[in-house]
Design an enzyme around this catalytic site. Structure first.
Site, PDB file in Angstrom:
ATOM      1  N   TYR A 152       0.913  -1.136   0.000  1.00 53.10           N
ATOM      2  CA  TYR A 152       0.000   0.000   0.000  1.00 53.10           C
ATOM      3  C   TYR A 152       0.956   1.190   0.000  1.00 53.10           C
ATOM      4  CZ  TYR A 152      -3.074  -3.322   2.546  1.00 53.10           C
ATOM      5  OH  TYR A 152      -3.780  -4.400   2.978  1.00 53.10           O
ATOM      6  N   CYS A 159       1.560   2.858   3.395  1.00 53.62           N
ATOM      7  CA  CYS A 159       1.778   2.064   4.602  1.00 53.62           C
ATOM      8  C   CYS A 159       3.207   2.285   5.083  1.00 53.62           C
ATOM      9  CB  CYS A 159       1.498   0.594   4.276  1.00 53.62           C
ATOM     10  SG  CYS A 159       2.459  -0.591   5.224  1.00 53.62           S
ATOM     11  N   PHE A 214       5.230   0.557   6.788  1.00 50.34           N
ATOM     12  CA  PHE A 214       6.130  -0.597   6.635  1.00 50.34           C
ATOM     13  C   PHE A 214       6.619  -0.703   5.188  1.00 50.34           C
ATOM     14  CE2 PHE A 214       3.093  -1.570  10.040  1.00 50.34           C
ATOM     15  CZ  PHE A 214       3.961  -1.812  11.091  1.00 50.34           C
ATOM     16  N   CYS A 215       5.718  -0.362   4.254  1.00 48.83           N
ATOM     17  CA  CYS A 215       6.093  -0.399   2.836  1.00 48.83           C
ATOM     18  C   CYS A 215       7.038   0.755   2.502  1.00 48.83           C
ATOM     19  CB  CYS A 215       4.845  -0.330   1.955  1.00 48.83           C
ATOM     20  SG  CYS A 215       3.703  -1.686   2.265  1.00 48.83           S
TER      21      CYS A 215
END
Ligand code: GSH
Length: 332
Positions: free
Chosen positions: A20, A23, A25-26
């Site tokens: 995403y 996001c 974490f991304c």
């Protein structure tokens, strides 16, 4: 002052990042790959329907697929550790490296599967033997087949192993154990503390949550990626879900009622850890620098980000990181 980017690496694998776009974490994984100038393809995942990752048992993002090796890497920290291990000892293949990384699959009380990655912060360092091999391979190009027997030659022709045929420029780790331990501790801090101060700051109210998702939709070019009804679903459902999650996170992590204060506290802790240096890693960023920078790019464009820049001393470090990471996005 200009900072030199690390050398361009001849990275012999095709990576696909399922993400995403906003996001944290991304964003962390992208910052890491961009800084190291590793090319990758992106598949934007619909956060409500998950159509693009239906093939995967692991139902979160980011996921990175190493296409030539048919390897799936899950969890932002595990993904980064595996790739960093590879960069530090490119004589090994990904298949050899992932042997060090356990995945534990369990069921919770409701019967839902969940994954844990107990070694996700560990970076596999080259052993003395590996270092020796590396120094030899620097002298002798790895793709010369001259000294191989006929069968060796035939074998290497018929099943080329990319990691051996075209090694990246050798980047042997020069880090001491203390440096590695320090880097690891701060990576854990980013994941366990810093990251949780972000969401409550961009989803403070339902109205703000909606604004944030509308901004994501614009910044992430969702108009190009998802049809209008999917976009509508992601924005409205996403805003509500994230508002609920923000309330839970605030409780769980004991954040101040004014959640901005918790964000500022984290930023101050980070700036203090850097001290007089340019980066946490010293004169160049380490993996923790890249992770902290990455998660902050997730809230860029939001009011919380502007406030953070104004009310703490994090901006000079952030700008240094931006200069190093952002010019290096490689489109494949
Ligand atoms: N520990 C994981 C990591 O570091 O990658 C956390 C990943 C994670 O929680 N990702 C969220 C997710 O995929 C998106 S920010 N949630 C499941 C969902 O959206 O259905």
């Amino acid at each position: 002052i200009t900072f030199d980017a690390p050398p361009r690496i001849n990275f012999p694998f095709n990576l696909t990042l399922y993400q995403y776009v906003t996001c944290p974490f991304c964003c962390k994984v992208r910052a890491y790959l961009n800084y190291n100038r590793i090319p990758y393809d992106i598949v934007e995942v619909n956060s409500v329907m998950h159509t693009e990752t239906k093939w995967s048992l692991y139902d979160r993002v980011p996921i990175v697929v190493v296409e030539n090796e048919h390897i799936q890497l899950n969890d932002s920290s595990q993904i980064i550790s595996v790739i960093e291990s590879y960069l530090r000892q490119p004589t090994k293949t990904f298949k050899q490296i992932i042997k060090y990384y356990k995945t534990i699959l369990e069921k919770d009380q409701k019967g839902r599967l969940f994954f844990t990655y107990p070694n996700k912060y560990a970076i596999v360092e080259p052993s003395m033997k590996d270092r020796l091999e590396l120094s030899k391979s620097e002298v002798k190009p790895s793709n010369s087949n001259e000294s191989k027997s006929f069968f060796g030659w035939l074998f290497s022709r018929s099943t080329p192993t990319p990691a051996i045929e075209s090694k990246p420029d050798v980047v042997v780790s020069k880090k001491s154990n203390e440096e590695n331990e320090f880097e690891r501790q701060w990576r854990e801090w980013v994941d366990n503390k810093f990251i949780h101060a972000l969401s409550p700051n961009i989803y403070c109210t339902l109205r703000q949550s909606l604004d944030t998702f509308r901004w994501f939709s614009k910044a992430g070019d969702w108009e190009e990626i998802f049809p209008w009804y999917q976009r509508w679903l992601i924005v409205y459902l996403g805003a509500i879900v994230m508002r609920v999650i923000a309330v839970r996170l605030k409780k769980k992590y004991n954040l101040h009622d004014d959640v901005r204060l918790s964000l500022y506290e984290c930023a101050n802790e980070w700036v203090n850890a850097i001290g007089e240096k340019d980066f946490l890693g010293g004169s160049e960023p380490n993996v923790a620098d890249l992770n902290a920078y990455g998660i902050l790019t997730a809230i860029q464009g939001c009011e919380a980000f502007e406030d953070l820049m104004k009310n703490t001393k994090i901006q000079p470090w952030f700008e240094r990181m931006r200069n190093l990471v952002e010019p290096h996005r490689i489109d494949t």
